[in-house]
Design a protein around this motif. Sequence first.
Motif, PDB file in Angstrom:
ATOM      1  N   ALA A  78      -9.132  16.002   3.968  1.00 33.62           N
ATOM      2  CA  ALA A  78     -10.363  16.515   4.577  1.00 33.62           C
ATOM      3  C   ALA A  78     -10.053  17.335   5.822  1.00 33.62           C
ATOM      4  N   TYR A  79      -9.104  16.869   6.609  1.00 33.39           N
ATOM      5  CA  TYR A  79      -8.764  17.570   7.844  1.00 33.39           C
ATOM      6  C   TYR A  79      -8.198  18.957   7.548  1.00 33.39           C
ATOM      7  N   MET A  80      -7.298  19.026   6.577  1.00 32.91           N
ATOM      8  CA  MET A  80      -6.703  20.314   6.241  1.00 32.91           C
ATOM      9  C   MET A  80      -7.739  21.259   5.638  1.00 32.91           C
ATOM     10  N   THR A  81      -8.690  20.718   4.868  1.00 27.35           N
ATOM     11  CA  THR A  81      -9.755  21.545   4.295  1.00 27.35           C
ATOM     12  C   THR A  81     -10.632  22.122   5.404  1.00 27.35           C
ATOM     13  N   LEU A  82     -11.004  21.289   6.354  1.00 24.95           N
ATOM     14  CA  LEU A  82     -11.830  21.750   7.470  1.00 24.95           C
ATOM     15  C   LEU A  82     -11.110  22.821   8.281  1.00 24.95           C
ATOM     16  N   ARG A  83      -9.839  22.608   8.526  1.00 25.55           N
ATOM     17  CA  ARG A  83      -9.064  23.573   9.307  1.00 25.55           C
ATOM     18  C   ARG A  83      -8.944  24.899   8.562  1.00 25.55           C
ATOM     19  N   ALA A  84      -8.764  24.828   7.246  1.00 20.56           N
ATOM     20  CA  ALA A  84      -8.637  26.052   6.451  1.00 20.56           C
ATOM     21  C   ALA A  84      -9.926  26.863   6.470  1.00 20.56           C
ATOM     22  N   GLN A  85     -11.053  26.179   6.600  1.00 20.85           N
ATOM     23  CA  GLN A  85     -12.345  26.863   6.577  1.00 20.85           C
ATOM     24  C   GLN A  85     -12.585  27.685   7.838  1.00 20.85           C
ATOM     25  N   THR A  86     -12.119  27.193   8.973  1.00 25.85           N
ATOM     26  CA  THR A  86     -12.423  27.856  10.240  1.00 25.85           C
ATOM     27  C   THR A  86     -11.204  28.406  10.965  1.00 25.85           C
ATOM     28  N   GLY A  87     -10.009  27.935  10.601  1.00 28.16           N
ATOM     29  CA  GLY A  87      -8.806  28.359  11.302  1.00 28.16           C
ATOM     30  C   GLY A  87      -8.506  27.424  12.455  1.00 28.16           C
ATOM     31  N   ALA A  88      -7.237  27.209  12.729  1.00 26.14           N
ATOM     32  CA  ALA A  88      -6.818  26.240  13.736  1.00 26.14           C
ATOM     33  C   ALA A  88      -7.325  26.585  15.125  1.00 26.14           C
ATOM     34  N   ALA A  89      -7.304  27.858  15.475  1.00 29.02           N
ATOM     35  CA  ALA A  89      -7.690  28.248  16.832  1.00 29.02           C
ATOM     36  C   ALA A  89      -9.155  27.933  17.114  1.00 29.02           C
ATOM     37  N   GLU A  90     -10.002  28.021  16.084  1.00 29.90           N
ATOM     38  CA  GLU A  90     -11.423  27.759  16.275  1.00 29.90           C
ATOM     39  C   GLU A  90     -11.743  26.280  16.117  1.00 29.90           C
ATOM     40  N   SER A  91     -11.107  25.617  15.144  1.00 32.08           N
ATOM     41  CA  SER A  91     -11.416  24.210  14.899  1.00 32.08           C
ATOM     42  C   SER A  91     -10.796  23.293  15.941  1.00 32.08           C
ATOM     43  N   SER A  92      -9.678  23.717  16.531  1.00 27.07           N
ATOM     44  CA  SER A  92      -9.011  22.928  17.581  1.00 27.07           C
ATOM     45  C   SER A  92      -8.683  23.843  18.754  1.00 27.07           C
ATOM     46  N   PRO A  93      -9.694  24.232  19.527  1.00 25.48           N
ATOM     47  CA  PRO A  93      -9.460  25.174  20.632  1.00 25.48           C
ATOM     48  C   PRO A  93      -8.631  24.546  21.755  1.00 25.48           C
ATOM     49  N   LEU A  94      -7.827  25.361  22.398  1.00 31.57           N
ATOM     50  CA  LEU A  94      -7.087  24.915  23.567  1.00 31.57           C
ATOM     51  C   LEU A  94      -8.054  24.603  24.701  1.00 31.57           C
ATOM     52  N   TYR A  95      -7.732  23.591  25.491  1.00 34.64           N
ATOM     53  CA  TYR A  95      -8.550  23.287  26.654  1.00 34.64           C
ATOM     54  C   TYR A  95      -8.403  24.404  27.692  1.00 34.64           C
TER      55      TYR A  95
END
Length: 225
Positions: A78-95
């Motif tokens: 599920a995590y990899m699917t969610l990340r693929a949908q939005t891209g790492a930079a958007e789904s896990s933004p840097l603080y």
Amino acid sequence: MSEALRLVIFDVDGTLVDSQGDILAAMASAFSSVGAACPSREAVLGIVGLSLDVAMPKLAPDQSAAIHDQLVDAYKDAYMTLRAQTGAAESSPLYPGALDVLHTLNAQDNVLLGVATGKSRRGLDKLLEGHDLTSVFVTEQVADFHPSKPHPSMVMAALAETGVAPEHAVMVGDTSFDMAMAKAAGVRGIGVSWGYHDIGALGDADCVIDAFGDLPRTLDLMWEL
């Protein structure tokens, strides 16, 4: 005489990036796949940093080992699917401030940067690629090859790979697991207040900072002692 080599090891989720949206959604999907109620947001964020094989029994203590294994696999998918949908930079933004501080520290000749995370090798690779950070960290310790935090294995491996002495290394993280791991490995710990554990849980930290921009000066003061 040249300055001693320093090592700054970063936790990832809750320290470098805010991935709680995907973490919560992936956990909800995983529990739904086995027909179980998802734990509360507080409970889920409370185990961030632990390896999944350790986290799932804590979240679902009444479930069997077989169900725990299913939860681990379902969460990863599920995590990899969610990340693929939005891209790492958007789904896990840097603080805020993280990127500038990483570049500032990385530009110092006697400072090496590393990562110690409960993420898998695959998950970390995708995240670093998404944020164009693949060349920043000289040592990357992931859950695939180590016991879960707070076991000191990740930090000890980072020290061995870089040749840095424990007294010249620092662990930066947002959870009690990070600070306990640092203490067990004989390195100092800097807690961050913006992550997933309450500041009150960071009792093993040598100090706690409230903004990424405070890190360089905090490291300078710490290494002067």
